[in-house]
Design a protein around this motif. Structure first.
Motif, PDB file in Angstrom:
ATOM      1  N   MET A   1      16.521  27.922  64.003  1.00 46.31           N
ATOM      2  CA  MET A   1      15.814  28.017  63.970  1.00 46.31           C
ATOM      3  C   MET A   1      14.499  27.867  65.082  1.00 46.31           C
ATOM      4  O   MET A   1      14.878  26.468  65.573  1.00 46.31           O
ATOM      5  N   GLY A   2      14.220  28.246  65.469  1.00 39.73           N
ATOM      6  CA  GLY A   2      13.423  28.096  67.087  1.00 39.73           C
ATOM      7  C   GLY A   2      12.149  26.711  67.126  1.00 39.73           C
ATOM      8  O   GLY A   2      10.920  27.326  67.241  1.00 39.73           O
ATOM      9  N   THR A   3      12.564  25.823  67.566  1.00 38.05           N
ATOM     10  CA  THR A   3      11.446  24.830  67.428  1.00 38.05           C
ATOM     11  C   THR A   3      11.619  24.148  69.265  1.00 38.05           C
ATOM     12  O   THR A   3      13.050  24.513  69.254  1.00 38.05           O
ATOM     13  N   TRP A   4      10.282  24.173  69.405  1.00 41.83           N
ATOM     14  CA  TRP A   4      10.838  22.874  70.522  1.00 41.83           C
ATOM     15  C   TRP A   4       9.837  21.907  70.531  1.00 41.83           C
ATOM     16  O   TRP A   4      10.040  21.330  71.717  1.00 41.83           O
ATOM     17  N   ASP A   5       9.365  21.668  69.637  1.00 47.20           N
ATOM     18  CA  ASP A   5       8.599  20.471  69.717  1.00 47.20           C
ATOM     19  C   ASP A   5       7.984  19.654  68.247  1.00 47.20           C
ATOM     20  O   ASP A   5       8.566  20.877  67.467  1.00 47.20           O
ATOM     21  N   VAL A   6       7.817  18.867  67.789  1.00 51.47           N
ATOM     22  CA  VAL A   6       7.165  18.456  67.083  1.00 51.47           C
ATOM     23  C   VAL A   6       5.948  19.001  65.870  1.00 51.47           C
ATOM     24  O   VAL A   6       5.376  18.155  65.057  1.00 51.47           O
ATOM     25  N   GLY A   7       5.388  19.490  66.990  1.00 52.24           N
ATOM     26  CA  GLY A   7       3.420  20.074  66.272  1.00 52.24           C
ATOM     27  C   GLY A   7       4.222  20.164  65.423  1.00 52.24           C
ATOM     28  O   GLY A   7       4.579  21.265  64.579  1.00 52.24           O
ATOM     29  N   PRO A   8       3.060  20.927  65.028  1.00 54.84           N
ATOM     30  CA  PRO A   8       2.236  22.163  63.254  1.00 54.84           C
ATOM     31  C   PRO A   8       2.680  23.563  63.640  1.00 54.84           C
ATOM     32  O   PRO A   8       3.422  24.444  63.104  1.00 54.84           O
ATOM     33  N   PHE A   9       2.652  24.290  65.388  1.00 57.57           N
ATOM     34  CA  PHE A   9       2.871  25.433  65.488  1.00 57.57           C
ATOM     35  C   PHE A   9       4.194  25.432  66.883  1.00 57.57           C
ATOM     36  O   PHE A   9       3.733  26.514  67.515  1.00 57.57           O
ATOM     37  N   ASP A  10       4.618  24.375  66.958  1.00 57.76           N
ATOM     38  CA  ASP A  10       5.882  24.199  67.541  1.00 57.76           C
ATOM     39  C   ASP A  10       7.260  24.474  67.740  1.00 57.76           C
ATOM     40  O   ASP A  10       8.428  24.630  67.757  1.00 57.76           O
ATOM     41  N   ASN A  11       7.226  26.030  66.518  1.00 56.81           N
ATOM     42  CA  ASN A  11       8.476  27.043  66.249  1.00 56.81           C
ATOM     43  C   ASN A  11       7.881  27.907  65.724  1.00 56.81           C
ATOM     44  O   ASN A  11       6.513  28.864  66.031  1.00 56.81           O
ATOM     45  N   ASP A  12       9.267  29.486  66.026  1.00 53.02           N
ATOM     46  CA  ASP A  12       8.395  30.738  65.967  1.00 53.02           C
ATOM     47  C   ASP A  12       7.645  30.609  64.633  1.00 53.02           C
ATOM     48  O   ASP A  12       7.098  32.142  64.461  1.00 53.02           O
ATOM     49  N   THR A  13       8.612  30.437  63.606  1.00 58.39           N
ATOM     50  CA  THR A  13       7.599  30.859  62.181  1.00 58.39           C
ATOM     51  C   THR A  13       5.988  30.445  62.347  1.00 58.39           C
ATOM     52  O   THR A  13       5.230  31.259  61.658  1.00 58.39           O
ATOM     53  N   ALA A  14       5.787  29.299  62.632  1.00 60.56           N
ATOM     54  CA  ALA A  14       4.723  29.157  62.576  1.00 60.56           C
ATOM     55  C   ALA A  14       3.118  29.747  63.615  1.00 60.56           C
ATOM     56  O   ALA A  14       2.436  30.554  63.275  1.00 60.56           O
TER      57      ALA A  14
ATOM     58  N   ALA B   1      15.746  15.170  59.521  1.00 60.71           N
ATOM     59  CA  ALA B   1      16.447  13.682  59.073  1.00 60.71           C
ATOM     60  C   ALA B   1      17.883  14.413  59.932  1.00 60.71           C
ATOM     61  O   ALA B   1      18.439  13.049  60.597  1.00 60.71           O
ATOM     62  N   GLU B   2      18.256  14.915  60.390  1.00 57.17           N
ATOM     63  CA  GLU B   2      19.927  15.104  61.369  1.00 57.17           C
ATOM     64  C   GLU B   2      19.385  15.088  62.265  1.00 57.17           C
ATOM     65  O   GLU B   2      20.341  14.870  63.206  1.00 57.17           O
ATOM     66  N   SER B   3      17.866  15.455  63.279  1.00 54.20           N
ATOM     67  CA  SER B   3      17.443  14.574  64.566  1.00 54.20           C
ATOM     68  C   SER B   3      16.469  13.796  64.772  1.00 54.20           C
ATOM     69  O   SER B   3      16.342  13.141  63.651  1.00 54.20           O
ATOM     70  N   ASP B   4      15.540  13.704  65.822  1.00 53.54           N
ATOM     71  CA  ASP B   4      14.809  12.615  65.831  1.00 53.54           C
ATOM     72  C   ASP B   4      13.761  12.370  65.216  1.00 53.54           C
ATOM     73  O   ASP B   4      12.562  13.412  66.087  1.00 53.54           O
ATOM     74  N   GLY B   5      13.723  12.955  63.759  1.00 51.87           N
ATOM     75  CA  GLY B   5      12.909  13.267  63.292  1.00 51.87           C
ATOM     76  C   GLY B   5      11.266  12.039  63.436  1.00 51.87           C
ATOM     77  O   GLY B   5      10.245  12.908  62.264  1.00 51.87           O
ATOM     78  N   GLY B   6      11.278  11.320  63.504  1.00 53.44           N
ATOM     79  CA  GLY B   6      10.153  10.021  63.940  1.00 53.44           C
ATOM     80  C   GLY B   6       8.229  10.825  64.350  1.00 53.44           C
ATOM     81  O   GLY B   6       7.926  10.278  63.257  1.00 53.44           O
ATOM     82  N   PRO B   7       8.892  11.329  64.802  1.00 52.45           N
ATOM     83  CA  PRO B   7       7.962  11.561  65.292  1.00 52.45           C
ATOM     84  C   PRO B   7       7.799  12.879  65.145  1.00 52.45           C
ATOM     85  O   PRO B   7       5.791  13.401  64.743  1.00 52.45           O
ATOM     86  N   TRP B   8       8.383  14.263  64.048  1.00 56.48           N
ATOM     87  CA  TRP B   8       7.582  14.906  63.394  1.00 56.48           C
ATOM     88  C   TRP B   8       6.598  13.974  62.136  1.00 56.48           C
ATOM     89  O   TRP B   8       6.061  14.878  61.958  1.00 56.48           O
ATOM     90  N   ARG B   9       7.110  13.050  61.424  1.00 56.39           N
ATOM     91  CA  ARG B   9       7.243  12.787  60.245  1.00 56.39           C
ATOM     92  C   ARG B   9       5.754  11.911  60.785  1.00 56.39           C
ATOM     93  O   ARG B   9       5.106  12.119  60.409  1.00 56.39           O
TER      94      ARG B   9
END
Length: 141
Positions: free
Chosen positions: A1-14, A111-119
């Motif tokens: 998963m190419g994710t660099w932050d928690v925002g809605p567009f902060d990953n390659d797929t989005a 849930a496996e990482s610090d998903g609090g900011p994403w949630r």
């Protein structure tokens, strides 16, 4: 998963989804956003992360047009104008509910990482998308 932050567009797929919206005719954009939301809602089995990432981005586009919504990501979100997406609020809420319900790979990954900011970002989108009380309803309170 190419994710660099928690925002809605902060990953390659989005980010790819934002680019895809720019490449289609203006009249097709609402249908693509709707399809991204319904694809997630209609998934009863294990919900894969890529579909969820696209749906989160789609909900952010809907929320951006609602009162209290934040503009879509200027770098990775679509650059071309979008039609009025506010009629998709209910679908966007349903999609977020599905993403936050097991079985959901994206929820598990966070849930496996610090998903609090994403949630917290998901909750913020949900709050913007919730129907706002009318003036008449507020006067009854």
């Amino acid at each position: 998963m190419g994710t660099w932050d928690v925002g809605p567009f902060d990953n390659d797929t989005a980010a790819d989804f934002g680019g895809d919206l720019d490449e289609v005719a203006a009249g097709e954009r609402e249908g693509i956003v709707r399809s991204a939301l319904t694809r997630v809602i209609d998934t009863a089995a294990y919900l894969e992360a890529p579909e969820s990432e696209v749906a989160v981005a789609a909900t952010a586009l809907v929320a951006a047009q609602c009162p209290g919504g934040e503009p879509a990501d200027r770098i990775y979100g679509p650059e071309e104008p979008l039609p009025d997406l506010t009629g998709l609020r209910d679908l966007a809420l349903q999609a977020l509910d599905r993403i936050m319900t097991e079985p959901s790979e994206l929820m598990d990954l966070w849930a496996e990482s610090d998903g609090g900011p994403w949630r917290a970002n998901i909750r913020r989108l949900q709050n913007v998308l919730l129907p706002q009380p009318s003036e008449e309803q507020l006067s009854l309170i």
